[in-house]
Design a protein around this motif. Structure first.
Motif, PDB file in Angstrom:
ATOM      1  N   SER A 280     -12.869  -5.381  -6.383  1.00 49.83           N
ATOM      2  CA  SER A 280     -13.140  -6.423  -7.201  1.00 49.83           C
ATOM      3  C   SER A 280     -12.075  -6.045  -8.747  1.00 49.83           C
ATOM      4  N   LEU A 281     -12.639  -4.219  -9.070  1.00 50.31           N
ATOM      5  CA  LEU A 281     -12.010  -4.355 -10.721  1.00 50.31           C
ATOM      6  C   LEU A 281     -10.469  -3.955 -10.691  1.00 50.31           C
ATOM      7  N   VAL A 282      -9.881  -4.124  -9.528  1.00 49.45           N
ATOM      8  CA  VAL A 282      -8.046  -4.385  -9.425  1.00 49.45           C
ATOM      9  C   VAL A 282      -7.809  -5.327  -8.494  1.00 49.45           C
ATOM     10  N   GLY A 283      -8.975  -6.490  -8.486  1.00 46.53           N
ATOM     11  CA  GLY A 283      -8.153  -7.416  -7.920  1.00 46.53           C
ATOM     12  C   GLY A 283      -7.712  -7.377  -6.402  1.00 46.53           C
TER      13      GLY A 283
ATOM     14  N   ASP B  64       0.929 -11.482  -6.328  1.00 51.61           N
ATOM     15  CA  ASP B  64      -0.367 -11.497  -6.192  1.00 51.61           C
ATOM     16  C   ASP B  64      -0.836 -11.474  -5.241  1.00 51.61           C
TER      17      ASP B  64
ATOM     18  N   ARG C  88      -3.213  -3.818  -1.864  1.00 52.57           N
ATOM     19  CA  ARG C  88      -3.633  -2.873  -2.946  1.00 52.57           C
ATOM     20  C   ARG C  88      -5.468  -2.126  -2.567  1.00 52.57           C
TER      21      ARG C  88
ATOM     22  N   ASP D  12       4.167  -1.714  -6.312  1.00 50.84           N
ATOM     23  CA  ASP D  12       3.170  -0.568  -6.818  1.00 50.84           C
ATOM     24  C   ASP D  12       3.062  -1.447  -8.787  1.00 50.84           C
ATOM     25  N   ILE D  13       4.622  -1.443  -9.278  1.00 53.58           N
ATOM     26  CA  ILE D  13       4.085  -1.218 -10.967  1.00 53.58           C
ATOM     27  C   ILE D  13       4.263  -2.430 -11.825  1.00 53.58           C
ATOM     28  N   CYS D  14       4.214  -3.390 -10.869  1.00 52.70           N
ATOM     29  CA  CYS D  14       3.909  -4.442 -11.992  1.00 52.70           C
ATOM     30  C   CYS D  14       2.642  -4.369 -12.887  1.00 52.70           C
ATOM     31  N   VAL D  15       2.896  -4.338 -14.586  1.00 50.54           N
ATOM     32  CA  VAL D  15       1.936  -4.598 -15.430  1.00 50.54           C
ATOM     33  C   VAL D  15       1.313  -6.177 -15.596  1.00 50.54           C
TER      34      VAL D  15
ATOM     35  N   LEU E 289      -5.673   3.697  -3.389  1.00 52.06           N
ATOM     36  CA  LEU E 289      -7.291   4.122  -3.532  1.00 52.06           C
ATOM     37  C   LEU E 289      -8.040   3.568  -4.484  1.00 52.06           C
ATOM     38  N   PRO E 290      -7.719   2.621  -5.579  1.00 48.24           N
ATOM     39  CA  PRO E 290      -8.140   2.088  -6.379  1.00 48.24           C
ATOM     40  C   PRO E 290      -9.422   0.604  -5.975  1.00 48.24           C
TER      41      PRO E 290
END
Lengths: 244, 525
Positions: free
Chosen positions: B133-136, B114, B121, B84-87, B126-127
């Protein structure tokens, strides 16, 4: 009409923001830690862990070890964000506490360093091949969102002043369910719209790193596996294990 | 000439200016797919089934993978939180020795995470469900599974990335989880899973049965007697105060075996009643490498049973990196509590803690000049450095082995800062990758450490490196010759102890006393 739309937007955003973060915290808290896995050397006491966390959360100790450029931009960004949030408390508190009044000028210029920090992080994302490789569109959009919030805010402070008294009345009205008209200014509407968007996506995005870091099992564990027996929450106790 | 060969020969003519100034320089630009061709052999069904895994990919593998991920995100906090938290800040991107050695971006710690995060993801956020494709986010396909197998077996679970991550994200946790997921649908690694099966069947990774062990230990006792004139015992399955559990490589590999001789001499000199166990003749726990709590526990319980059966008071672990993690961080949780052991000693203890304690008490006598031909450096093994402790303060795991070394060696040099202690570089063969089918990866992954070693060789003339890990020792014996060192330029710490120790009544003691006497005569004259 505009007032109604924004009032409802902020109610929804607030509920998602607070409810979503609370849900994430609950989720992380209830998920078991099967084995203790502090990254060592790690503190051997609870107080030591608090100190480690304090250094990590406020000063980004690990990031400092890793990369000075990211550290500088990240600190500019996050420290400025704190000052900006403190400065904005004046819109929600009546009367304004003295400390918050004193912090106003710092908060004002923090807007500039905030944008600078976000630009630095964006530049790294675009120009360092390794970071570009790991970036999804959402990673860029997130920074653009922050830049949008920062720049629209700076416009109101340094270019075209907004009716801040009206803004305060609007937010106090929201809090007391006694709606007051929202001043009509394009920068303000953009600024508030982006902030609401930020609140809505917060719990569903990587922004959960903020509450999440406190639950990190490599950082928040005491290094005492020999001194204190740790019963794994996912393994049966020893007397219920069939011996071979 | 391949990149590897160039590396090995230290060719520097094509490198930029920084490279000439920085001895650890590597090209930080990613080269996609650079190590996509390196893949270890997969386990045949016969090696999967004894561990409780299916023998091959079942038709409903996709549902099973997603079901396993659902289970793990409810059961393992690191899995859920770290995904979840990797930026994507990039702090870890240049920290993995496999990335340094291969330039493949999927070997950047975040790149490796990843591979799993993108699927997580897609199905669990949800995203990712709404805007993949927006969030990989990406679909789970058989190609993805294959990619997982390739790259999650290019990670040595060394935790170096977790030192540098601002959230403490530990790629080792993700790698372990990915391997467990793969195993759950029959995609296992031959090397690790065959070995775990051997431990269940015979008691150790090498599959050495008791009679073979007995005769090896007898040979060693004879060898020690020939060298010293002292009868030093290496007891097996005898009632004792101390149970020594050591990696089985210590029974026959070089330089491991010289370490075992060192432990035996230390126990002899301190008058300890100790024993090895044929049932728990393995400190290594390869189930840790594949992230299987159940199999890890099965191996750990063998140590508990041996301790009970032999009626010992203490458990001591020999020189081995991940074994010391499995023992220090996990043994109590997996096989404890050990309330039947002597509460005056920590459970478990490291052989280095035991030896250093004996040195401080003045129980051991050394002739340091025996190691005078050696200019030594010390390689911190990753699991010892970043997943354990020795002694009673954080960082004791760095000091205690060095204290021992300095007590027995006169010429000791540190490798460059940033390559030692908590920032130590992996040998390149840990985490279950110590197999010949991954030799190319092992050599590339070992190259950053080799550069650091070359640096102290050029600067100070260092000719030997010591380590306290069975995997490190085997790996370096394979990699160091590419850099102009000999196979035996990697040493056990207790080998150095063994070289210098003066056992009471030994030939060495007599010689030394003779010299002293001569000196006394000289002085008198």
């Amino acid at each position: 009409m505009l007032t109604t739309v924004y009032a409802l937007l902020f109610y929804v955003a607030f509920v998602i923001f607070v409810g979503g973060i609370a849900y994430r915290i609950w989720e992380y808290k209830k998920t078991p830690v099967p084995l203790k896995i502090p990254t060592t050397p790690a503190p051997t006491t609870r107080v030591g862990v608090l100190w480690r966390m304090f250094k990590e959360v406020l000063f980004f100790e690990s990031l400092w070890k890793s990369n000075k450029w990211i550290w500088i931009f990240a600190q500019l960004f996050h420290a400025s964000l704190w000052l900006i949030i403190i400065r904005h408390l004046r819109y929600f508190l009546q009367p304004v506490p003295e400390l918050i009044a004193l912090a106003q000028p710092f908060g004002k210029y923090a807007g500039l360093t905030f944008v600078l920090g976000a630009l630095g992080l964006l530049a790294r994302r675009m120009f360092v091949a390794r970071v570009r490789y790991i970036s999804a569109p959402s990673d860029y959009l997130m920074l653009l969102l922050f830049l949008g919030i920062g720049i629209s805010g700076l416009m109101m402070t340094f270019v075209t002043r907004t009716d801040v008294v009206g803004v305060k009345a609007f937010f106090l009205g929201l809090m007391t369910f006694n709606w007051q008209p929202l001043p009509n200014s394009p920068q303000l509407l953009l600024h508030l719209g982006l902030v609401a968007l930020w609140m809505i996506i917060f719990p569903f995005s990587k922004l959960v790193h903020a509450p999440g870091v406190f639950f990190s099992p490599t950082r928040n564990a005491v290094d005492d596996p020999r001194e204190r027996f740790y019963q794994s929450p996912v393994l049966p106790p020893i007397d219920q294990v069939p011996q071979e | 000439m391949s990149d590897l060969e160039k590396n090995a020969q230290g060719v520097t003519d094509e490198l930029p200016q920084e490279a000439k100034e920085d001895p650890l320089y590597f090209n930080p630009e990613p080269k996609e797919g650079a190590s996509a061709h390196i893949q270890s052999y997969k386990a045949a069904p016969e090696f999967q089934e004894p561990l409780g895994y299916p023998g091959e990919l079942p038709p409903d593998w996709k549902e099973r993978v997603l079901g396993k991920m659902e289970e793990m995100r409810g059961k393992v906090r690191s899995f859920r939180l770290f995904l979840d938290i990797c930026v994507k800040c990039g702090a870890c991107t240049d920290k993995c020795h496999y990335y340094m050695g291969t330039s493949d971006p999927k070997n950047m710690p975040v790149g490796r995470q990843d591979l799993l995060r993108s699927v997580y993801r897609r199905y669990f956020t949800l995203p990712g469900k709404w805007f993949p494709s927006l969030v990989g986010a990406r679909e789970l396909t058989e190609d993805v599974l294959e990619e997982w197998y390739t790259y999650y077996f290019q990670c040595s679970e060394c935790r170096r990335c977790s030192v540098f991550c601002p959230y403490g994200i530990d790629t080792a946790e993700i790698t372990m989880a990915a391997r467990e997921i793969l195993d759950s649908v029959g995609v296992g690694m031959k090397y690790t899973n065959e070995i775990i099966g051997k431990v269940f069947k015979v008691g150790n990774n090498l599959g050495l049965p008791k009679p073979a062990l007995e005769s090896t230990l007898e040979d060693l006792e004879e060898e020690i007697e020939e060298d010293t004139g002292v009868k030093v015992r290496i007891p097996l399955d005898e009632p004792a105060d101390i149970l020594l559990v050591t990696p089985s490589a210590d029974f026959f590999a070089e330089p491991h075996i010289d370490g075992l001789i060192g432990y035996a001499k230390v126990f002899h000199a301190t008058g300890a009643k100790w024993t090895l166990s044929s049932y728990a003749s393995e400190a290594a726990n390869f189930a840790m490498f594949i992230g299987s709590y159940e199999n890890m526990r099965r191996i750990a319980l063998r140590i508990r049973k041996a301790a009970i059966d032999l009626g010992v008071k203490r458990i001591i672990i020999g020189e081995c990196g991940h074994a010391w993690r499995a023992a220090y961080q996990f043994l109590n949780t997996l096989a404890g509590p050990f309330d039947f052991l002597d509460p005056n000693y920590p459970v478990p203890q490291h052989i280095c803690e035991y030896t250093w304690d004996a040195i401080q008490k003045g129980l051991l006598k050394f002739d340091k000049s025996q190691n005078d031909w050696i200019k030594l450096t010390y390689h911190d093994s990753c699991n010892v450095a970043r997943a354990s402790r020795m002694g009673d303060y954080p960082g004791g795991q760095f000091d205690i082995p060095r204290n021992i070394i300095k007590a027995v060696c006169n010429h000791y040099y540190e490798m460059p800062e940033g390559t030692t202690r908590e920032e130590t570089l992996c040998c390149g063969g840990g985490g279950g990758l110590l197999t010949d089918d991954l030799m190319e990866l092992r050599k590339k992954g070992g190259s950053p450490r080799m550069k650091a070693l070359k640096h102290v060789t050029e600067e100070y003339g260092v000719n030997k490196m010591a380590a306290i890990c069975a995997i490190c020792k085997t790996q370096f014996a394979k990699v160091m010759p590419d850099y102009g060192y000999a196979v035996d330029d990697i040493m056990s710490v207790h080998q150095l102890v063994s070289n210098a120790i003066i056992l009471p009544g030994s030939m060495q003691e007599k010689e030394l006393m003779g010299e002293d006497a001569e000196n006394a005569v000289d002085a008198a004259e």
